[in-house]
Design an enzyme around this catalytic site. Structure first.
Site: not given
Length: 130
Positions: A40, A42, A51, A53, A84, A87
């Site tokens: 991930n 940010e 993310c 994934e 999530c 994803c």
């Protein structure tokens, strides 16, 4: 933590860029051409992050992969770090509903195993557009 996919997810998790949440996530994918990993990332503009994934899928596509065969996601905390909703749909684009997704802890300890169909029931995928 004995298999290469778990090792890759745990290793890439440690490289995540998460200065705001401090919640590091790593994902490793086995595809039709090999192993791909992502973490991930940010951003100060919170919705602009990505993310783990999504990162792993991007690496797979850049390498020429087409189909996801297996996924391991490594996250911290006590609860399993499941993908999530976005994803889950991203995984569906490149995998069938019977894809096995293994969730592990920060050091690779098993937390949860689910199929994509269990995480995304009655999914809409590329096969619906044919």
């Amino acid at each position: 933590m004995s298999d290469d996919l778990t090792q890759a997810a745990v290793a890439v998790r440690k490289k995540a860029y998460a200065p705001y949440s401090r919640f590091l996530v790593g994902a490793a994918i086995r595809s039709d051409i090999g192993l791909h990993a992502g973490c991930n990332v940010e951003n100060a503009a919170f919705p602009q992050g990505s993310c783990a994934e999504a990162g792993a899928i991007s690496v797979m596509i850049a390498a020429g992969g087409k189909r996801i065969q297996e996924v391991v996601i490594a996250g911290g905390g006590e609860a399993p770090c499941t993908p999530c909703g976005g994803c889950r749909q991203r995984l569906r684009e490149f995998a069938s509903p019977d894809l096995v997704i293994r969730i592990v802890g920060a050091e690779g300890e098993p937390r949860l195993v689910r199929t994509l169909a269990e995480l995304l029931p009655d999914s809409f995928g590329p096969d619906h557009l044919v």
